[in-house]
Write an enzyme that holds these catalytic residues in place. Structure first.
Site, mmCIF file in Angstrom:
data_model
loop_
_atom_site.group_PDB
_atom_site.id
_atom_site.type_symbol
_atom_site.label_atom_id
_atom_site.label_comp_id
_atom_site.label_asym_id
_atom_site.label_seq_id
_atom_site.Cartn_x
_atom_site.Cartn_y
_atom_site.Cartn_z
ATOM 1 C CD GLU A 184 -5.837 7.132 -7.903
ATOM 2 O OE1 GLU A 184 -6.914 7.161 -7.255
ATOM 3 O OE2 GLU A 184 -5.704 6.512 -8.969
ATOM 4 N NE ARG A 240 -10.440 5.348 -1.849
ATOM 5 C CZ ARG A 240 -10.722 4.229 -2.492
ATOM 6 N NH1 ARG A 240 -10.597 3.063 -1.862
ATOM 7 N NH2 ARG A 240 -11.112 4.243 -3.753
ATOM 8 C CB THR A 275 -10.645 9.161 -3.291
ATOM 9 O OG1 THR A 275 -10.004 7.907 -3.501
ATOM 10 C CG2 THR A 275 -12.049 8.871 -2.754
ATOM 11 C CE LYS A 324 -10.788 5.257 -10.219
ATOM 12 N NZ LYS A 324 -10.341 5.845 -8.943
#
Length: 213
Positions: free
Chosen positions: A45, A49, A73, A133
């Protein structure tokens, strides 16, 4: 099924740890993905960011076919589409919004949305999501909290992330409602900065071996 679990479940069950990566230099993406895949962790993943995140996804997806590149994210439909266009094969978000659910419904690329509280988990389940998640795991109550959810919310399974380390990963992986964990310890910043791909490959191997012990 709204979640496209047929695409997401094999990724989550294929390895005990999904590396969660914050890549500051796009040039690191391919060798990092290659090292993790060689170590037994092909699904990774790459979080949005950093400024280079989308380029990192694009490079890793194009240059490392043995890897399964995901994007994390993800906070909006626009980011969802950008990540898919860059080559992401699964999408991860820290929470769940109607905008993201709508984007997932319109896309062939599956979504792993975040949920913590029983109400959030129940709401996601009502939308057809049984794979979630759990973030931030340690700060939200850790393995003990997830264990408490396993009976009343038995139909939902999780990938906890946030504060997961080599020391506590096994406590999560032992739970009946945990499929895999997400963590950054297999690719620490100092090794990525140094380009020590051999050490990262070895950390990946150790993570796989520890989970199977």
């Amino acid at each position: 099924m709204p979640q496209k679990a047929d695409k997401l479940l094999p990724i989550m069950t294929g390895q005990p740890v999904i590396p969660v990566l914050k890549i500051a230099r796009a040039a690191d993406a391919a060798p990092l993905a290659r090292a993790l895949a060689k170590g037994g962790l092909p699904a990774i993943e790459i979080t949005l960011r950093t400024r280079d995140a989308l380029d990192a996804i694009r490079i890793a997806a194009a240059e490392v076919p043995e890897a399964i590149i995901g994007a994390g994210t993800i906070l909006s439909a626009r980011q969802y589409d950008q990540a898919v266009d860059a080559g992401a094969r699964f999408i991860v978000s820290p929470g769940t919004t109607q905008e993201l659910l709508d984007a997932a419904r319109a896309s062939d690329t599956p979504l792993l949305p975040g949920a913590i509280t029983p109400s959030e988990i129940m709401a996601a389940a009502e939308e057809g999501y049984a794979l979630l998640k759990f973030f931030p795991a340690e700060q939200a109550g850790g393995a003990a909290f997830l264990k408490a959810l396993s009976s009343p919310l038995a139909g939902v399974r999780f990938c906890p992330t946030g504060g997961i380390t080599a020391a506590n990963a096994a406590s999560y992986l032992s739970l009946p409602n945990v499929i895999c964990v997400g963590g950054s310890w297999v690719a620490p910043d100092e090794l990525v900065d140094a380009g020590d791909w051999v050490a990262i490959e070895e950390l990946a191997r150790k993570a796989v071996a520890a989970a199977g012990a």
